[in-house]
Motif scaffolding. Structure first.
Motif, PDB file in Angstrom:
ATOM      1  N   LYS A   1      -7.035  -1.585  -4.595  1.00  0.00           N
ATOM      2  CA  LYS A   1      -8.246  -1.457  -4.627  1.00  0.00           C
ATOM      3  C   LYS A   1      -8.906  -2.298  -3.680  1.00  0.00           C
ATOM      4  N   GLU A   2      -8.368  -3.881  -3.464  1.00  0.00           N
ATOM      5  CA  GLU A   2      -8.697  -4.682  -2.401  1.00  0.00           C
ATOM      6  C   GLU A   2      -8.670  -3.971  -1.014  1.00  0.00           C
ATOM      7  N   GLY A   3      -7.340  -3.624  -0.866  1.00  0.00           N
ATOM      8  CA  GLY A   3      -7.299  -2.797   0.550  1.00  0.00           C
ATOM      9  C   GLY A   3      -8.048  -1.741   0.764  1.00  0.00           C
ATOM     10  N   LEU A   4      -8.380  -0.908  -0.305  1.00  0.00           N
ATOM     11  CA  LEU A   4      -9.568   0.339   0.052  1.00  0.00           C
ATOM     12  C   LEU A   4     -10.747  -0.104   0.221  1.00  0.00           C
ATOM     13  N   GLN A   5     -11.221  -1.260  -0.278  1.00  0.00           N
ATOM     14  CA  GLN A   5     -12.568  -1.895  -0.184  1.00  0.00           C
ATOM     15  C   GLN A   5     -12.628  -2.544   1.308  1.00  0.00           C
ATOM     16  N   LYS A   6     -11.533  -3.042   1.698  1.00  0.00           N
ATOM     17  CA  LYS A   6     -11.466  -3.723   3.058  1.00  0.00           C
ATOM     18  C   LYS A   6     -11.582  -2.575   4.067  1.00  0.00           C
ATOM     19  N   ALA A   7     -10.702  -1.430   3.775  1.00  0.00           N
ATOM     20  CA  ALA A   7     -10.856  -0.040   4.991  1.00  0.00           C
ATOM     21  C   ALA A   7     -11.936   0.213   4.959  1.00  0.00           C
ATOM     22  N   GLU A   8     -12.628   0.344   3.902  1.00  0.00           N
ATOM     23  CA  GLU A   8     -14.090   0.942   3.904  1.00  0.00           C
ATOM     24  C   GLU A   8     -15.023   0.179   4.557  1.00  0.00           C
ATOM     25  N   ARG A   9     -14.998  -1.146   4.515  1.00  0.00           N
ATOM     26  CA  ARG A   9     -15.769  -2.132   5.385  1.00  0.00           C
ATOM     27  C   ARG A   9     -15.501  -2.019   6.742  1.00  0.00           C
TER      28      ARG A   9
ATOM     29  N   LEU B   1       4.478   0.918  -3.002  1.00  0.00           N
ATOM     30  CA  LEU B   1       5.754   1.062  -3.447  1.00  0.00           C
ATOM     31  C   LEU B   1       6.082   0.536  -4.830  1.00  0.00           C
ATOM     32  N   ASN B   2       5.320  -0.154  -5.353  1.00  0.00           N
ATOM     33  CA  ASN B   2       5.422  -0.707  -6.799  1.00  0.00           C
ATOM     34  C   ASN B   2       4.894   0.448  -7.805  1.00  0.00           C
ATOM     35  N   THR B   3       4.076   1.262  -7.242  1.00  0.00           N
ATOM     36  CA  THR B   3       3.621   2.215  -8.147  1.00  0.00           C
ATOM     37  C   THR B   3       4.447   3.656  -8.119  1.00  0.00           C
ATOM     38  N   LEU B   4       5.386   3.842  -7.283  1.00  0.00           N
ATOM     39  CA  LEU B   4       6.149   4.984  -7.059  1.00  0.00           C
ATOM     40  C   LEU B   4       6.958   5.349  -8.328  1.00  0.00           C
ATOM     41  N   ALA B   5       7.444   4.344  -8.869  1.00  0.00           N
ATOM     42  CA  ALA B   5       8.374   4.588 -10.147  1.00  0.00           C
ATOM     43  C   ALA B   5       7.846   4.604 -11.494  1.00  0.00           C
ATOM     44  N   THR B   6       6.379   4.579 -11.458  1.00  0.00           N
ATOM     45  CA  THR B   6       5.471   4.655 -12.566  1.00  0.00           C
ATOM     46  C   THR B   6       4.892   6.101 -13.061  1.00  0.00           C
ATOM     47  N   ALA B   7       4.139   6.060 -13.890  1.00  0.00           N
ATOM     48  CA  ALA B   7       3.366   7.390 -14.248  1.00  0.00           C
ATOM     49  C   ALA B   7       2.259   7.632 -13.427  1.00  0.00           C
ATOM     50  N   HIS B   8       1.773   6.459 -12.507  1.00  0.00           N
ATOM     51  CA  HIS B   8       0.852   6.456 -11.860  1.00  0.00           C
ATOM     52  C   HIS B   8       0.888   6.160 -10.292  1.00  0.00           C
ATOM     53  N   PRO B   9       1.756   7.084  -9.691  1.00  0.00           N
ATOM     54  CA  PRO B   9       2.170   6.835  -8.221  1.00  0.00           C
ATOM     55  C   PRO B   9       0.742   6.707  -7.443  1.00  0.00           C
ATOM     56  N   PHE B  10       0.506   6.161  -6.318  1.00  0.00           N
ATOM     57  CA  PHE B  10      -0.298   6.035  -5.468  1.00  0.00           C
ATOM     58  C   PHE B  10      -0.170   6.884  -4.218  1.00  0.00           C
ATOM     59  N   GLN B  11      -1.108   7.640  -3.698  1.00  0.00           N
ATOM     60  CA  GLN B  11      -0.770   8.108  -2.460  1.00  0.00           C
ATOM     61  C   GLN B  11      -2.174   7.661  -1.386  1.00  0.00           C
ATOM     62  N   LEU B  12      -1.491   7.105  -0.243  1.00  0.00           N
ATOM     63  CA  LEU B  12      -2.426   6.661   0.690  1.00  0.00           C
ATOM     64  C   LEU B  12      -3.210   7.667   1.153  1.00  0.00           C
ATOM     65  N   PRO B  13      -4.723   7.470   1.318  1.00  0.00           N
ATOM     66  CA  PRO B  13      -5.768   8.477   1.967  1.00  0.00           C
ATOM     67  C   PRO B  13      -5.513   8.288   3.604  1.00  0.00           C
ATOM     68  N   LEU B  14      -5.907   9.531   4.059  1.00  0.00           N
ATOM     69  CA  LEU B  14      -5.851   9.182   5.483  1.00  0.00           C
ATOM     70  C   LEU B  14      -7.252   9.839   6.170  1.00  0.00           C
ATOM     71  N   SER B  15      -8.264   9.915   5.383  1.00  0.00           N
ATOM     72  CA  SER B  15      -9.342  10.094   5.943  1.00  0.00           C
ATOM     73  C   SER B  15     -10.447   9.653   5.152  1.00  0.00           C
ATOM     74  N   ARG B  16     -11.626   9.864   5.593  1.00  0.00           N
ATOM     75  CA  ARG B  16     -12.568   9.090   5.014  1.00  0.00           C
ATOM     76  C   ARG B  16     -12.999   9.716   3.553  1.00  0.00           C
ATOM     77  N   GLU B  17     -13.026  11.014   3.344  1.00  0.00           N
ATOM     78  CA  GLU B  17     -13.071  11.447   2.155  1.00  0.00           C
ATOM     79  C   GLU B  17     -11.967  11.130   1.285  1.00  0.00           C
TER      80      GLU B  17
ATOM     81  N   ALA C   1     -12.208   9.374  -2.395  1.00  0.00           N
ATOM     82  CA  ALA C   1     -11.421   9.946  -3.607  1.00  0.00           C
ATOM     83  C   ALA C   1     -10.573   8.800  -4.136  1.00  0.00           C
ATOM     84  N   SER C   2      -9.970   8.043  -3.409  1.00  0.00           N
ATOM     85  CA  SER C   2      -8.979   7.127  -3.741  1.00  0.00           C
ATOM     86  C   SER C   2      -9.549   5.895  -4.398  1.00  0.00           C
ATOM     87  N   GLN C   3     -10.924   5.730  -4.073  1.00  0.00           N
ATOM     88  CA  GLN C   3     -11.413   4.577  -4.481  1.00  0.00           C
ATOM     89  C   GLN C   3     -12.024   4.710  -5.939  1.00  0.00           C
ATOM     90  N   THR C   4     -12.400   6.079  -6.012  1.00  0.00           N
ATOM     91  CA  THR C   4     -12.743   6.815  -7.279  1.00  0.00           C
ATOM     92  C   THR C   4     -11.610   6.457  -8.462  1.00  0.00           C
TER      93      THR C   4
END
Length: 303
Positions: free
Chosen positions: A202-210, A248-264, A268-271
């Motif tokens: 979340k902190e990384g996404l917020q920093k990228a948005e800024r 990487l710490n999310t991949l083996a869980t029920a909530h794997p995260f996929q990095l966004p590659l665009s502004r859209e 969506a990832s922040q939401t």
């Protein structure tokens, strides 16, 4: 045999009243009741004698409008008291001459001929006083039991009220527990949610948005971005480097995260990340609440 509750009621009434009326069809225990009355008078007279009180006659007259009742009583009486000295026939001059007077004469002859047995009398006295004492103890115990029963009845009423209150509380907590358990069940896959990793993401996404260039940016920020060749591609690359370990710490869980590659994708990832963190927080709030309610239910059921 011992009187039943109806016979006992009549006997108690007769002890304190000059007239007692007893009604009932054949076989309801009226004759047995008369035997009890006679026995009571015999015992009362015996008690006066052993206590040294003034003797008194316990003569009982048994009369009826029909001979069958008299004969039935006489038969039952002689079964209980086989001696001839307890019962005298009557009813007519002929019966008195044939039976009553001879029985009286026999009783007088018996009294003259029979030697008084002091030892037997003393033993009978002890037995009688012992029985009276036992009965008195039973009376006292009955009074205590009656008093205790009144106290128990009051306590029972209080306990019933407490039980009802506890049952109401149990029902309310059980209903609340069902609601929370259902909510917790819907959030079941958040039991092992990688919350630290998602906080970092979340902190990384917020920093990228800024960092992403915007038309509304100030001239200073635009100049800084131009000097550093800041582009969307570069921002997302830095984002990947910052949160790579967390992802990487999310991949083996029920909530794997996929990095966004665009502004859209970033929006969506922040939401998504915010929603997952909120759901995780709900699970953490509800889980101890369930344990707390279960503990309360156990305690209330024990009470």
């Amino acid at each position: 045999h011992a009187p039943d509750s109806f016979q006992a009621s009549a006997l108690k009434h007769a002890q304190h009243n000059s007239i007692t009326a007893v009604h009932g069809p054949p076989g309801t225990g009226k004759t047995e009741l008369f035997l009890h009355l006679v026995a009571q008078q015999v015992v009362e007279r015996a008690l006066r004698i052993v206590r040294g009180e003034e003797d008194a006659s316990n003569l009982t007259l048994f009369a009826s409008t029909n001979n069958s009742a008299i004969q039935k009583f006489q038969q039952r009486f002689l079964e209980k008291f086989p001696t001839e000295h307890f019962y005298l026939d009557g009813g007519s001059q002929g019966v008195i001459k044939r039976s009553t007077l001879p029985k009286l004469q026999q009783a007088q002859d018996w009294l003259r001929a029979t030697e008084f047995n002091q030892e037997t009398w003393e033993q009978a006295k002890l037995d009688l006083l012992s029985a009276e004492n036992e009965i008195q103890q039973l009376i006292e115990q009955d009074r205590f039991n009656s008093s205790q029963q009144a106290a128990n009845t009051e306590q029972l009423s209080q306990l019933d009220a407490q039980i009802q209150s506890l049952n109401n509380e149990i029902a309310a907590i059980h209903e609340e527990l069902q609601v929370i358990s259902e909510q917790l069940s819907n959030l079941g896959d958040y039991a092992d949610f990688p919350i630290d990793a998602y906080q970092q993401i979340k902190e990384g996404l917020q920093k990228a948005e800024r960092e992403l260039p915007k038309e509304s940016d100030s001239i200073t920020k635009r100049a800084f971005d131009w000097i550093n060749f800041t582009t969307d591609k570069l921002v997302f690359k830095r984002l990947a480097n910052r949160v790579n370990a967390a992802v990487l710490n999310t991949l083996a869980t029920a909530h794997p995260f996929q990095l966004p590659l665009s502004r859209e994708g970033l929006a969506a990832s922040q939401t998504e990340v915010s929603q997952k963190l909120d759901s995780s927080q709900q699970w953490q709030n509800l889980n101890p609440k369930v344990t707390e309610l279960q503990t309360q239910l156990t305690k209330l059921n024990q009470q």
